[in-house]
Each structure stands twice: as structure tokens, then as C-alpha cells.
Design a protein around this motif. Structure first.
Motif, short mmCIF file in Angstrom:
data_model
loop_
_atom_site.label_atom_id
_atom_site.label_comp_id
_atom_site.label_asym_id
_atom_site.label_seq_id
_atom_site.Cartn_x
_atom_site.Cartn_y
_atom_site.Cartn_z
N UNK A 414 0.83 -1.20 0.00
CA UNK A 414 0.00 0.00 0.00
C UNK A 414 0.86 1.26 0.00
N UNK A 415 1.91 1.25 0.80
CA UNK A 415 2.80 2.41 0.85
C UNK A 415 3.44 2.66 -0.52
N UNK A 416 3.84 1.58 -1.18
CA UNK A 416 4.45 1.71 -2.49
C UNK A 416 3.45 2.24 -3.51
N UNK A 448 -6.24 7.13 -12.53
CA UNK A 448 -7.43 6.30 -12.26
C UNK A 448 -7.03 4.87 -11.94
N UNK A 449 -6.09 4.33 -12.71
CA UNK A 449 -5.60 2.97 -12.44
C UNK A 449 -4.91 2.89 -11.08
N UNK A 450 -4.12 3.94 -10.75
CA UNK A 450 -3.43 3.97 -9.47
C UNK A 450 -4.39 4.01 -8.30
N UNK A 451 -5.47 4.79 -8.44
CA UNK A 451 -6.46 4.87 -7.37
C UNK A 451 -7.16 3.53 -7.16
N UNK A 452 -7.47 2.84 -8.27
CA UNK A 452 -8.09 1.51 -8.14
C UNK A 452 -7.15 0.54 -7.45
N UNK A 453 -5.87 0.61 -7.82
CA UNK A 453 -4.88 -0.29 -7.22
C UNK A 453 -4.76 -0.02 -5.72
N UNK A 454 -4.71 1.27 -5.35
CA UNK A 454 -4.62 1.62 -3.94
C UNK A 454 -5.84 1.13 -3.16
N UNK A 455 -7.02 1.27 -3.77
CA UNK A 455 -8.25 0.85 -3.10
C UNK A 455 -8.26 -0.66 -2.87
N UNK A 456 -7.83 -1.42 -3.90
CA UNK A 456 -7.78 -2.87 -3.78
C UNK A 456 -6.82 -3.30 -2.69
N UNK A 457 -5.62 -2.69 -2.69
CA UNK A 457 -4.62 -3.06 -1.67
C UNK A 457 -5.09 -2.64 -0.29
N UNK A 458 -5.80 -1.49 -0.21
CA UNK A 458 -6.32 -1.04 1.09
C UNK A 458 -7.29 -2.05 1.67
N UNK A 459 -8.17 -2.59 0.81
CA UNK A 459 -9.12 -3.61 1.28
C UNK A 459 -8.38 -4.85 1.77
N UNK A 460 -7.34 -5.24 1.03
CA UNK A 460 -6.53 -6.39 1.45
C UNK A 460 -5.87 -6.12 2.79
#
Length: 541
Positions: A414-416, A448-460
Motif C-alpha cells: 500500500x505504501x508503495x 485512475x488505475x493507481x487509485x483503483x490499485x490503492x483501493x484494492x490493496x487497502x481492502x486487502x
């Protein structure tokens, strides 16, 4: 016929309907009747100078739940309309025709288009001369539909609240219980009944769950078992497998009343079986379902003397091994007077030529079962030799280390990802100045792709954090798991073959068999520290 001699234009068919059987009255000939609607329609016809030529009544038919094509009486009237046998359809109120917003308005319109005038004693004639009439017609039945929905919601809510307060919602008492008078009265001055355990029937309920969970009996086999012992259902008839299934699914036996999604608190005076036994039964039931066929960890049945059922596979092609016999019998080595059949596990894929299998066609059942039996016994012996605290603490530390590592990895990812997203957002200012190597469109897409990636990792990460925080829950589960295994170990030696089969299915998820009885065993529970050092090939030898 009299219908045809009457003056055309005033021949009336009447339709009467009530939604429940409780709303039906009975005349002096014990025939079902709906007198209020009938009297109003007769009085209205006399006032209008019309003649009733035919009447139909629907007893206990919901106009909100039952569609027109499934209502026999309404279909009879539609058929009479096609034959021109009447001119007017008269009802007490229009919602007697139905209460379905997307259907009933068009049923009424169908009658009008076929030359039938539709009247209500309370609301007059429904016409379709213009768009306003059509809209009025739709709004009327939309409102009726809404009232039915509201009534349904009120009823469900009231029943739910009654159950949550520990009250019985009504109806027949489930098998295992009696209805007793409570001394309390409802708003209609009817005495309210409560449930009480019927000890004679409760004993049968306990037998059913015991056979289902501990010996792997199916519903049909339990019914046969009870019938053979002389037990009978409450009606005095033989037990039927459908009744057994209903009992197995009934939460009431744990002391919890249910109405839809509503649940009561556990009521100790109504508890016939332990909640853990009920949950085990539900696990077995769902595991045996057709949808779980490829993932089955519970034997479909426990008949016969084989130890494995549904969880043994060919190690060469992956097909399930099926139990079979060639019909040949041999004298028993231990008892020359006893004849035994040769039973084998055969590769279903190879015998049916569904797979290109290079393994053995079959494996002798008592040899393979003997290997599994020795493995299970040795694992039980090793578990008994190690103190419970040591076993549970080792597993607890291992599990917590796993969860800690997963949480650390998720936080790092997530930090990355967040740093990369901040970098891209910083490029936006440069792009506006014309200083960036990226176009604004590309940057927008990358952000937009970065925000989706961050959201997915945040849920994990949140899930990993929650798992790590549930350490005490996991410790309790490990303790319970250990207690289950030790109880199985204590009873294994003296258990029936049915019980042994259920124990093995709980311990072993999958057995893969290779040539010369080489095995690979996957356990449902992690036995790594107990199976380490076990030489299965030596056991087979």
C-alpha cells in the motif's frame, strides 16, 4: 339456455375472492361461502336492474402472490367472456380481480377490449375511453399492490418481533414439541399458545441428529432405521425421508425460534440438541449437495465396510476411485465358515475410458483402508503424547506469524502504491505547464488505475489487519479443534464403521493413490507436526 334468453347487455358474472381460508364462512350446508361480497353484489344488481347468470368464488387465493394464469376461477370467467355468455363482470371491489401492479390493470383492460364492462359495487365502472382512464386504472391497482406489500411487511415485522421476544409465531408445533396454553390473550381475544418440549419425541430428534452427524446416515437411511425400530411419525404413519430432512434443517431444536431473518435469543427450555451438533449437521448437509460434488469432504453415505468414501482419488489421472465388487466370494482366512467378497476401489476414469490413466485399475479395499487406519491411529497416538497447551500454542504462534507477515506485506504494497499515485498527481501540475513527458489524458488514465490499485490493496490490508486482530477468536478455534480431535481419538478404537468413516472424512480431505499403494494424503486439519516422520510406504508394506 336461460343465459341466452336474457336481454343482452345486463347479464352479469360475479367474482368473489378472499386471500386466506380464515376469511371464508360456511353456509348451513357446510359449503364455503363469502357472504359479505355476495350480498353486496346481489344488492347492487337489483338496484341496477341486472341479472346474475354465473358466480365464481376463490377461497384463500392471494391476489398479490398468485398470477392470473394460475387462478382457475378467473380463467373460467375469461373463457365465458370469449364465448359471449355475459356482458358485465361485477366484483365487490376492483382489488378482488387482483393486486399485482404489472398485471391486474391489463387483465381488466382485456375484459373491456373483449366487450365486457367491468364494475365494482364500491368504485363504479372502470372505463378505458381515454389516457386518463388508463392512468386511473393503473394507479388504482398500483395502490392495491402497495397496500398488499405494506400488509406483508407489517405481518413479517410483527412475527419477527414476536419471535425476537421469544414467542411462538403460530402454526403446528414442530416434531419434538407440544403446544400449551400460555394464559395470555392477543388483540383478537384468542389465547396464545407456547411451545414445550415433548420428551418422547425429543428422544427421536436426538437419535436423528446423532445418526446423521456421528454415523453419517442419510435421511432415507434414518427413516428406515426408525421404522424398523418401531418408531412412527406424529401422524402414526411410517417415517418419510422428507420429514427427516425437515427436522435436520430446523433451527428450533437448538432453542432458537426463527421467523424469516428474525431470531430469538437461545431459550434453554426449548433446547433439544446442542448448537454445535446442529451446525455440524448443516455442514454435512451442504457438503453432500450436488453443487459441492467436486469439493466433497463428507461421505454421501456410510454404508458398507470401506473406510474411505468420496475422498479417494487416482494419483495418476485424478479421477475419483469408486467402490465396487466383482461378485466373487472367498473363504475368510480367520473363519473358514465365513464367506467374504472381494471389494476394490477402482479408477472410474480408467474403467470408463474417460482418461488416459497409466495407474492400476483398482486397489483392494481392505489393504488401502488398513494403511489409512494405521496413519490415523499413529497421528492420534502422537497427539495424545503431547500436552494440549504445547500443541495449541505452537499452532497459535505459527498462525499469528503468518497473519503478521501478510499484514506487513499488505502495508508495504500500500505504501508503495500510494507513493506512485502521489508521484503521478505531482506530474499533473507539470503537464499543465507543459513540462511533463506525459499527456494530460495519459496521466488521467494512469491516476485512475493507481487509485483503483490503492483501493484494492487497502481492502486487502484492512482484511489482514482484522485477521491479525482476531487472535483470541483463532485461539478459541484452535482449542475447540484440538478437543474435537482428541474426542475422535478416544472413541476411534471402539467406534462403529459408520463413525470411523465420518471421523476419517473429517480428518482427511483427499487421498491420492499411486501404483503399489503409494499415497499422498491432504488433511482437513494441519497435522504437519504429527505426521512428520511417518513413513506411509513402510506402513503400506
Amino acid at each position: 339456455m336461460m343465459e341466452n334468453r336474457l336481454m343482452t347487455g345486463n347479464r352479469v358474472d360475479c367474482l368473489y375472492r378472499v386471500s386466506t381460508d380464515k376469511q371464508v364462512d360456511y353456509n348451513d350446508k357446510s359449503q364455503a361461502d363469502i357472504p359479505m361480497q355476495r350480498r353486496e353484489c346481489h344488492r347492487f344488481c337489483e338496484k341496477m336492474g341486472w341479472t346474475i347468470v354465473h358466480e365464481e368464488q376463490e377461497d384463500g387465493v392471494s391476489g398479490h402472490k398468485v398470477r392470473a394464469e394460475n387462478r382457475d376461477k378467473l380463467q373460467i370467467i375469461k373463457e365465458r367472456a370469449k364465448q359471449g355468455k355475459f356482458d358485465i363482470l361485477l366484483v365487490f371491489m376492483f382489488d378482488r380481480i387482483g393486486r399485482i401492479a404489472d398485471e391486474t390493470p391489463f387483465v381488466v383492460e382485456w375484459f373491456v377490449k373483449n366487450g365486457i364492462r367491468v364494475w365494482s359495487t364500491q368504485e363504479g365502472e372502470q372505463r378505458f375511453d381515454n389516457h386518463t382512464d388508463k392512468l386511473t386504472n393503473y394507479i388504482r391497482f398500483w395502490q392495491a399492490d402497495g397496500e398488499s406489500e405494506k400488509t406483508s411487511i407489517r405481518t413479517k415485522t410483527a412475527l419477527g418481533q414476536l419471535v425476537e421476544d421469544g414467542g411462538f409465531k403460530g402454526g403446528l408445533a414442530p416434531y419434538g414439541y407440544d403446544l400449551i396454553k400460555s394464559g395470555r390473550f392477543n388483540k383478537r381475544k384468542h389465547e396464545v399458545f407456547e411451545l414445550a418440549v415433548n420428551e418422547a419425541e425429543a428422544a427421536v430428534v436426538r437419535i436423528i441428529f446423532d445418526k446423521y452427524v456421528h454415523e453419517g446416515f442419510g435421511a432415507q437411511r434414518i427413516a428406515t432405521y426408525l421404522n424398523n425400530l418401531g418408531y412412527r411419525a406424529r401422524t402414526g404413519k411410517m417415517w418419510h425421508h422428507a420429514s427427516i430432512r425437515g427436522i435436520i434443517c430446523n433451527l428450533t431444536y437448538t432453542g432458537v425460534l426463527r421467523s424469516g431473518e428474525s431470531r430469538s435469543q437461545t431459550l434453554p427450555h426449548l433446547q433439544i440438541i446442542a448448537p454445535e451438533l446442529f451446525e455440524a449437521a448443516q455442514h454435512i448437509r451442504t457438503s453432500r449437495a450436488n453443487s459441492a460434488e467436486q469439493e466433497r469432504h463428507v461421505p454421501l453415505n456410510t454404508r458398507g465396510q470401506s473406510l474411505l468414501a468420496g475422498n479417494v482419488f487416482c494419483g495418476h489421472c485424478g479421477s475419483r476411485l469408486a467402490l465396487t465388487t466383482n461378485g466373487k466370494a472367498y473363504p475368510c482366512k480367520e473363519d473358514a465358515h465365513r464367506i467374504v467378497k472381494r471389494v476394490r476401489y477402482i479408477c472410474y476414469g480408467k474403467t470408463r475410458k474417460q482418461t488416459e490413466c497409466d495407474g492400476q485399475t483398482g486397489y483392494t479395499a481392505h489393504i488401502l483402508d488398513g494403511i489409512i487406519d494405521k496413519v490415523v491411529r499413529q497421528i492420534f497416538e502422537r497427539m495424545k503424547a503431547i500436552p494440549k497447551s504445547e500443541i495449541v500454542n505452537i499452532r497459535y504462534r505459527e498462525k499469528m506469524e503468518e497473519r503478521k507477515a501478510l499484514l506487513k506485506s499488505a502495508k508495504s504494497d500500500y505504501a508503495k502504491a500510494a507513493a506512485e499515485l502521489d508521484t503521478l498527481r505531482g506530474e499533473v501540475i507539470k503537464a499543465l505547464r507543459g513540462e511533463s513527458a506525459f499527456s494530460q489524458e495519459l496521466l488521467s488514465s494512469l491516476i485512475a488505475d493507481g487509485e483503483k490499485k490503492c483501493l484494492t490493496i487497502q481492502h486487502t490490508m484492512e482484511a489482514a489487519q482484522a485477521a491479525y486482530d482476531e487472535g483470541q477468536v483463532m485461539l478459541d478455534a484452535l482449542n475447540a479443534q484440538y478437543d474435537d480431535i482428541i474426542s475422535w481419538a478416544d472413541m476411534y478404537d471402539s467406534a462403529s464403521m459408520e463413525s470411523k468413516k465420518m471421523i476419517v472424512s473429517c480428518l482427511i480431505r483427499r487421498v491420492e493413490v499411486y501404483r503399489d499403494y503409494r499415497l499422498h494424503i491432504d488433511f482437513n486439519i494441519d497435522f504437519e507436526q504429527f505426521s512428520a516422520g511417518l513413513d506411509i510406504s513402510a506402513i503400506a508394506a
